[in-house]
Design an enzyme around this catalytic site. Structure first.
Site, PDB file in Angstrom:
ATOM      1  N   LYS A 252      -2.189 -13.598 -11.500  1.00  0.00           N
ATOM      2  CA  LYS A 252      -2.836 -12.449 -10.837  1.00  0.00           C
ATOM      3  C   LYS A 252      -4.353 -12.533 -11.116  1.00  0.00           C
ATOM      4  CE  LYS A 252      -2.589  -7.160 -11.123  1.00  0.00           C
ATOM      5  NZ  LYS A 252      -2.106  -6.169 -11.607  1.00  0.00           N
TER       6      LYS A 252
ATOM      7  N   GLY B 220       0.856 -13.143  -2.554  1.00  0.00           N
ATOM      8  CA  GLY B 220       0.508 -11.853  -2.212  1.00  0.00           C
ATOM      9  C   GLY B 220      -0.786 -11.540  -2.493  1.00  0.00           C
TER      10      GLY B 220
ATOM     11  N   VAL C  33      -2.204 -12.687  -5.900  1.00  0.00           N
ATOM     12  CA  VAL C  33      -1.116 -13.407  -7.115  1.00  0.00           C
ATOM     13  C   VAL C  33      -0.726 -14.605  -6.325  1.00  0.00           C
ATOM     14  CG1 VAL C  33       0.834 -12.842  -8.085  1.00  0.00           C
ATOM     15  CG2 VAL C  33      -0.296 -10.877  -7.595  1.00  0.00           C
TER      16      VAL C  33
ATOM     17  N   GLY D 243      -3.605  -7.565  -2.945  1.00  0.00           N
ATOM     18  CA  GLY D 243      -3.617  -6.167  -2.865  1.00  0.00           C
ATOM     19  C   GLY D 243      -5.016  -5.766  -2.767  1.00  0.00           C
ATOM     20  N   GLY D 244      -5.520  -4.443  -3.158  1.00  0.00           N
ATOM     21  CA  GLY D 244      -6.962  -4.173  -3.074  1.00  0.00           C
ATOM     22  C   GLY D 244      -7.585  -4.581  -4.161  1.00  0.00           C
ATOM     23  N   MET D 245      -6.957  -4.852  -5.320  1.00  0.00           N
ATOM     24  CA  MET D 245      -7.767  -5.120  -6.401  1.00  0.00           C
ATOM     25  C   MET D 245      -7.466  -6.541  -7.093  1.00  0.00           C
ATOM     26  SD  MET D 245      -6.680  -1.682  -8.619  1.00  0.00           S
ATOM     27  CE  MET D 245      -7.637  -2.134 -10.113  1.00  0.00           C
TER      28      MET D 245
ATOM     29  N   ASP E 191       2.848   3.641 -12.111  1.00  0.00           N
ATOM     30  CA  ASP E 191       2.927   3.473 -10.895  1.00  0.00           C
ATOM     31  C   ASP E 191       4.280   2.803 -10.286  1.00  0.00           C
ATOM     32  OD1 ASP E 191       1.907   3.037  -8.444  1.00  0.00           O
ATOM     33  OD2 ASP E 191       1.119   1.034  -8.638  1.00  0.00           O
TER      34      ASP E 191
END
Length: 253
Positions: A55, A33, A40, A35-37, A144
């Site tokens: 990651k 997957g 993974v 994400g914005g940062m 989070d």
């Protein structure tokens, strides 16, 4: 397939250019997957013969990203608990920071069908509460807690993951990394990072955080409550509000 420096590389579907398939004793199997940062990957620890989650930061030669990865690794290193993902190693590849953690096969809570039966949610709540108890006992705030950061394994074990926004309860131990607050309309899961330490995912933030109060153990527990509410009711109480509407609603409550 591409070859860089004599090493086979993955198709550039997530990172551009893709990381090498083999580096630092790891062999990438497939993407999990993005994400914005960070992105993974499922990878194999060649030396130990186990699967791990790698990651990898999405921006090269970024001091802030390296610092955030270092903070995440230190945070995970403080907590050893069956309901919290374990960290194994941190490093850098081609200017990109990476973190190797326990691979958790299963589904994130946001992938579960909703609403769930109350007995199922009760079990999830017990596992998540135990995870947060261990995190807080280790002197940390997760900051989070949300469905996509909670995994349910195939045997029903709950695992709290993604400590990318974690920090010490005592702010003097780990200073936060300042950034810019930006709420994207229509994007409920955009992250907030600001000099006054308003950090998290908007729909799971406690009301006091919107007024500039610092994150506490209670704000983690508030987010947990919203996660369980969503599993039981099918949505969070303020579903449908986006961007400035959500900001105005939360600041008025």
């Amino acid at each position: 397939m591409l070859t860089r420096g004599g090493m086979q590389a993955l198709p550039t579907t997530i990172l551009e250019p893709a990381p090498p398939v083999r580096f630092d004793g790891y062999e990438i199997v497939r993407p999990l997957g993005a994400g914005g940062m960070a992105c993974v990957y499922l990878a194999r620890d060649v030396g130990l013969g186990r699967l791990v989650a790698l990651k990898i930061g999405a921006t090269r030669n970024n001091p802030r990203a390296r610092a955030r990865f270092a903070l995440e690794a230190r945070a995970l290193g403080r907590v050893q608990h069956p309901n919290v993902i374990a960290a194994f190693h941190t490093g850098e590849i081609g200017g990109l920071p990476y973190l190797a953690t326990e691979y958790v096969p299963g589904r994130a809570l946001n992938d579960l069908r909703k609403p769930q039966r109350w007995r199922t949610v009760l079990g999830i709540g017990v596992g998540l509460a135990r995870a947060l108890e261990a995190v807080h006992a280790g002197g940390l705030l997760h900051r989070d807690v949300k469905p996509s950061n909670v995994m349910m394994t195939q045997d029903g074990t709950i695992k709290l993951i993604d400590f990318g926004l974690a920090r010490a309860i005592d702010a003097r131990i780990d200073d936060d990394i300042p950034g810019v607050v930006e709420l994207a309309a229509g994007s409920p899961d955009v992250h907030l990072t600001a000099p006054d330490c308003i950090v998290g995912t908007p729909r799971y933030l406690a009301p006091e955080l919107w007024s500039g109060a610092p994150a506490t153990v209670r704000t983690d527990l508030y987010a947990m409550g919203l996660v369980l509410h969503e599993l039981l009711a099918g949505s969070v109480p303020h579903t449908g509000l986006r961007g400035n509407e959500l900001v105005a609603f939360m600041r008025s409550h």
